[in-house]
Structures are given as structure tokens and as C-alpha cells.
Motif scaffolding. Structure first.
Motif, PDB file in Angstrom:
ATOM      1  N   HIS A  73      11.555  38.065  22.650  1.00 25.97           N
ATOM      2  CA  HIS A  73      12.036  38.656  23.905  1.00 25.97           C
ATOM      3  C   HIS A  73      13.334  37.985  24.379  1.00 25.97           C
ATOM      4  CE1 HIS A  73      10.867  35.039  26.020  1.00 25.97           C
ATOM      5  NE2 HIS A  73       9.794  35.027  25.230  1.00 25.97           N
ATOM      6  N   GLY A  74      14.065  38.667  25.252  1.00 31.03           N
ATOM      7  CA  GLY A  74      15.254  38.087  25.862  1.00 31.03           C
ATOM      8  C   GLY A  74      14.872  36.944  26.795  1.00 31.03           C
ATOM      9  N   ARG A  80       7.514  40.001  29.328  1.00 33.74           N
ATOM     10  CA  ARG A  80       8.839  39.670  28.788  1.00 33.74           C
ATOM     11  C   ARG A  80       9.061  40.312  27.418  1.00 33.74           C
ATOM     12  NH1 ARG A  80       5.522  35.091  28.889  1.00 33.74           N
ATOM     13  NH2 ARG A  80       5.579  33.567  27.187  1.00 33.74           N
ATOM     14  N   ALA A  81       7.989  40.437  26.629  1.00 36.20           N
ATOM     15  CA  ALA A  81       8.108  41.132  25.341  1.00 36.20           C
ATOM     16  C   ALA A  81       8.125  42.646  25.538  1.00 36.20           C
ATOM     17  CB  ALA A  81       6.958  40.723  24.423  1.00 36.20           C
ATOM     18  N   ILE A  82       7.247  43.124  26.426  1.00 34.47           N
ATOM     19  CA  ILE A  82       7.166  44.572  26.691  1.00 34.47           C
ATOM     20  C   ILE A  82       8.503  45.089  27.242  1.00 34.47           C
ATOM     21  CG2 ILE A  82       6.059  46.266  28.218  1.00 34.47           C
ATOM     22  CD1 ILE A  82       3.463  44.508  27.910  1.00 34.47           C
ATOM     23  N   SER A  83       9.069  44.368  28.221  1.00 32.87           N
ATOM     24  CA  SER A  83      10.326  44.817  28.840  1.00 32.87           C
ATOM     25  C   SER A  83      11.481  44.759  27.850  1.00 32.87           C
ATOM     26  CB  SER A  83      10.659  43.939  30.055  1.00 32.87           C
ATOM     27  OG  SER A  83       9.632  43.991  30.999  1.00 32.87           O
ATOM     28  N   THR A  84      11.514  43.703  27.043  1.00 32.38           N
ATOM     29  CA  THR A  84      12.579  43.590  26.034  1.00 32.38           C
ATOM     30  C   THR A  84      12.520  44.768  25.069  1.00 32.38           C
ATOM     31  OG1 THR A  84      12.597  41.182  26.175  1.00 32.38           O
ATOM     32  CG2 THR A  84      13.484  42.157  24.151  1.00 32.38           C
ATOM     33  N   ALA A  85      11.299  45.088  24.615  1.00 36.70           N
ATOM     34  CA  ALA A  85      11.148  46.199  23.671  1.00 36.70           C
ATOM     35  C   ALA A  85      11.566  47.514  24.319  1.00 36.70           C
ATOM     36  CB  ALA A  85       9.700  46.270  23.190  1.00 36.70           C
ATOM     37  N   ASN A  86      11.173  47.708  25.588  1.00 42.17           N
ATOM     38  CA  ASN A  86      11.554  48.956  26.269  1.00 42.17           C
ATOM     39  C   ASN A  86      13.074  49.094  26.335  1.00 42.17           C
ATOM     40  OD1 ASN A  86       8.891  49.597  26.681  1.00 42.17           O
ATOM     41  ND2 ASN A  86       8.858  48.974  28.838  1.00 42.17           N
ATOM     42  N   LEU A  87      13.750  47.997  26.687  1.00 37.83           N
ATOM     43  CA  LEU A  87      15.212  48.028  26.796  1.00 37.83           C
ATOM     44  C   LEU A  87      15.851  48.267  25.431  1.00 37.83           C
ATOM     45  CD1 LEU A  87      15.453  45.048  29.256  1.00 37.83           C
ATOM     46  CD2 LEU A  87      16.402  47.327  29.722  1.00 37.83           C
ATOM     47  N   ALA A  88      15.332  47.604  24.411  1.00 36.62           N
ATOM     48  CA  ALA A  88      15.894  47.743  23.057  1.00 36.62           C
ATOM     49  C   ALA A  88      15.690  49.164  22.535  1.00 36.62           C
ATOM     50  CB  ALA A  88      15.243  46.728  22.117  1.00 36.62           C
ATOM     51  N   LEU A  89      14.480  49.674  22.699  1.00 41.21           N
ATOM     52  CA  LEU A  89      14.197  51.015  22.174  1.00 41.21           C
ATOM     53  C   LEU A  89      14.994  52.075  22.926  1.00 41.21           C
ATOM     54  CD1 LEU A  89      10.377  50.774  21.464  1.00 41.21           C
ATOM     55  CD2 LEU A  89      12.259  50.740  19.818  1.00 41.21           C
ATOM     56  N   HIS A 146       7.187  36.399  20.644  1.00 35.68           N
ATOM     57  CA  HIS A 146       7.539  35.132  21.308  1.00 35.68           C
ATOM     58  C   HIS A 146       7.953  34.059  20.302  1.00 35.68           C
ATOM     59  CE1 HIS A 146       5.746  36.757  24.994  1.00 35.68           C
ATOM     60  NE2 HIS A 146       5.016  37.423  24.120  1.00 35.68           N
ATOM     61  N   GLY A 147       8.558  32.996  20.844  1.00 37.55           N
ATOM     62  CA  GLY A 147       9.045  31.921  19.993  1.00 37.55           C
ATOM     63  C   GLY A 147       7.988  31.423  19.016  1.00 37.55           C
ATOM     64  N   ASN A 148       6.813  31.096  19.542  1.00 37.21           N
ATOM     65  CA  ASN A 148       5.808  30.490  18.669  1.00 37.21           C
ATOM     66  C   ASN A 148       4.945  31.508  17.942  1.00 37.21           C
ATOM     67  OD1 ASN A 148       6.224  27.502  19.043  1.00 37.21           O
ATOM     68  ND2 ASN A 148       6.050  28.162  21.182  1.00 37.21           N
ATOM     69  N   SER A 149       4.673  32.663  18.524  1.00 40.85           N
ATOM     70  CA  SER A 149       3.911  33.648  17.742  1.00 40.85           C
ATOM     71  C   SER A 149       4.754  34.144  16.571  1.00 40.85           C
ATOM     72  CB  SER A 149       3.368  34.793  18.607  1.00 40.85           C
ATOM     73  OG  SER A 149       4.361  35.437  19.364  1.00 40.85           O
ATOM     74  N   LEU A 150       6.069  34.249  16.761  1.00 40.35           N
ATOM     75  CA  LEU A 150       6.926  34.648  15.641  1.00 40.35           C
ATOM     76  C   LEU A 150       7.087  33.510  14.633  1.00 40.35           C
ATOM     77  CD1 LEU A 150       9.544  36.860  17.504  1.00 40.35           C
ATOM     78  CD2 LEU A 150       7.674  37.605  16.012  1.00 40.35           C
ATOM     79  N   ARG A 151       7.088  32.245  15.105  1.00 41.77           N
ATOM     80  CA  ARG A 151       7.116  31.123  14.148  1.00 41.77           C
ATOM     81  C   ARG A 151       5.877  31.177  13.254  1.00 41.77           C
ATOM     82  NH1 ARG A 151       6.531  26.306  16.541  1.00 41.77           N
ATOM     83  NH2 ARG A 151       7.463  25.139  14.830  1.00 41.77           N
TER      84      ARG A 151
END
Ligand SMILES: O=C(OP(=O)(O)O)[C@H](O)COP(=O)(O)O
Length: 251
Positions: free
Chosen positions: A14-15, A65-74, A185-190
Motif C-alpha cells: 500500500h501507499g 490502507r491496502a484496500i484504498s491503495t488498490a481502489n486508487l490503482a485500479l 503490506h511490508g511484512n505479508s509481502l516479505r
């Protein structure tokens, strides 16, 4: 090998969130994006479109923060209409009693060794958060279907919850030929990158994921990366962003 039939995977942290900007451990606390974070989300979508990486399906965590980032990106990529799956397994690592604490102050109070052990060791979780306390999620209705809501997690705990979900669900979309965007997120993606690239428990400590920059993985039919480490769509910004994450105790 017939890699052509496999969809492309794009990972997106997310942003910038309000708590990223304040340098606070966040975990499962459901904070908003900053204006910069919103701009990062939009830019991520523009990058997806510019690289012709239009997703067919979106997977996100249950955090805004992930949901909003995805909405903006999509929306920026004109793919706001694709199917969406939200799952707690993509949530950030639960940061236990550190949730809401300032990183620089924590480092000062406990020393760099303990600070880095909590942040980046594979199997040492931070102290558990007190159930019912301000930043605990133990009574949050979105987790009502979980057997147990975590009170803290190390990266190994995230691997244990996320990788079975990757294997059973997300990867099946790719194998069916669909392009998949995972916004997390940072750690779930790690945890996911560790699995994809076969990174050791020790070496994963040195891997940091920047906010808001799409990371493309081309996988073979065994789900092994053809481009190990993935390919950031904006490599210069990604390198600067990852270095900033690595230095977060220093502020
Ligand atoms: O919640 C967090 O990650 P997120 O901003 O990716 O959701 C953590 O505070 C990230 O912190 P870390 O990079 O010190 O593990």
C-alpha cells in the motif's frame, strides 16, 4: 515449459499510511493513507497501465490502507470493475504490543539489537498485545470467523497463514491464466517473496519492500520466478523506498 499460459503476478505494498508517516509500528491497526499514499496508489495504477499489466483479479488484506491503495490503482488503470477477494491472511504481520509505538523511540528504549530482532528476525515475535487494549483487534467484527485473533506474530507466523492461502487460492488464479494483483503490506509481502524466491530465514532480514511501487513476478508452471527477486516497475524509486524502510529506526 509453457509460461505463456500463466498469468502475471503483481505485488503492491500500500501507499504511505498515516502511521508510516509518523514512524509507528502499525500491524493490524486500520489506519488511513496520507495524501502522499493516495498519490502513490494512483501512480501504481498508471504504472500498471503503462507496462500493460492489467490485472484480472485483485486480492487484498482486510485493512483500509491496502484496500484504498488498490481502489486508487485500479481506477487509474481503468480496471476498477475487476473481481476482488479480501482475506485476513494477507493482513500485515500483527505487531503485538509494539502496535502504536514509535520506531525510533522503541529503538532508543530497547537498543538496536532487540529492535531489529522484533522487526526483522524470522521467528521471534514482539510481546503480545493486551486483549481489549486500544490497539488490539481481538473484538474486531471483521475477524469474528477466525478461531483465534493473533495477539502478536513473527514473520514465520505470517508464512504459516499466508502460504497455504497462496498455494490453494491465489496461485490457482495464475495457473488458470489470470493476471493477479496482490495489494498488501511490508511484512505479508516479505513472507510471500521469501516463499517465491526461496530466501533463507536469515537472508529475509535484509529484504525491505517500499510503499506503492508495483513488483512484477513472471512465474513458470511450477510457480518458480523466471525473474528472481521480481521486477519493480519503477526500480529507482523502489531502491530509495526500500533503503528508507531499512533505516526507519533512525528518525
Ligand atoms: O504495519 C506495518 O507495515 P505496513 O505499513 O506495510 O502495513 C509495519 O509497521 C511495518 O513496519 P516494519 O517495516 O518496521 O516491519
Amino acid at each position: 515449459m509453457n509460461a505463456m499460459s500463466i498469468g502475471t503476478l503483481v505485488l503492491l505494498r500500500h501507499g504511505e499510511s498515516e502511521w508510516n508517516a509518523l514512524n509507528l509500528f502499525t500491524g493490524w491497526v486500520d489506519v488511513h493513507l496520507t495524501d502522499k499514499g493516495m498519490a502513490e496508489g494512483k501512480r501504481a495504477g498508471e504504472l500498471l497501465a503503462e507496462h500493460n499489466l492489467l490485472p484480472d483479479v485483485l486480492y487484498t488484506s482486510l485493512l483500509r490502507r491496502a484496500i484504498s491503495t488498490a481502489n486508487l490503482a485500479l481506477d487509474a488503470a481503468d480496471r476498477h470493475w475487476i473481481p476482488v477477494v479480501r482475506d485476513w491472511r494477507l493482513n500485515e504481520r500483527h505487531y503485538g504490543a509494539l502496535q502504536g509505538k514509535n520506531k525510533a523511540q522503541t529503538k532508543e528504549e530497547y537498543g538496536n539489537e532487540q529492535f531489529m530482532l522484533w522487526r526483522r528476525s524470522y521467528d521471534t515475535p514482539p510481546p503480545a498485545i493486551e486483549a481489549g487494549s486500544e490497539y488490539s483487534q481481538d473484538t474486531d467484527p471483521r475477524y469474528a470467523n477466525l478461531d483465534e485473533v493473533p495477539l502478536t506474530e513473527c514473520l514465520l507466523d505470517v508464512v504459516k497463514r499466508l502460504i497455504p492461502y497462496w498455494e490453494d487460492t491465489i496461485s490457482q488464479e495464475l495457473l488458470a491464466g489470470r493476471n493477479v494483483l496482490v495489494t498488501a503490506h511490508g511484512n505479508s509481502l516479505r513472507a510471500l517473496v521469501k516463499h517465491l524466491d526461496g530466501i533463507s530465514d536469515e537472508d529475509i532480514a535484509g529484504l525491505n519492500i517500499p510503499t506503492g511501487i508495483p513488483l512484477r513476478y513472471d512465474l513458470d508452471e511450477n510457480l518458480k520466478p523466471l525473474n528472481p527477486g521480481g521486477t519493480y516497475l519503477d526500480p529507482e524509486a523502489a531502491a530509495a523506498g526500500a533503503a528508507a524502510v531499512a533505516n526507519q529506526g533512525g528518525k
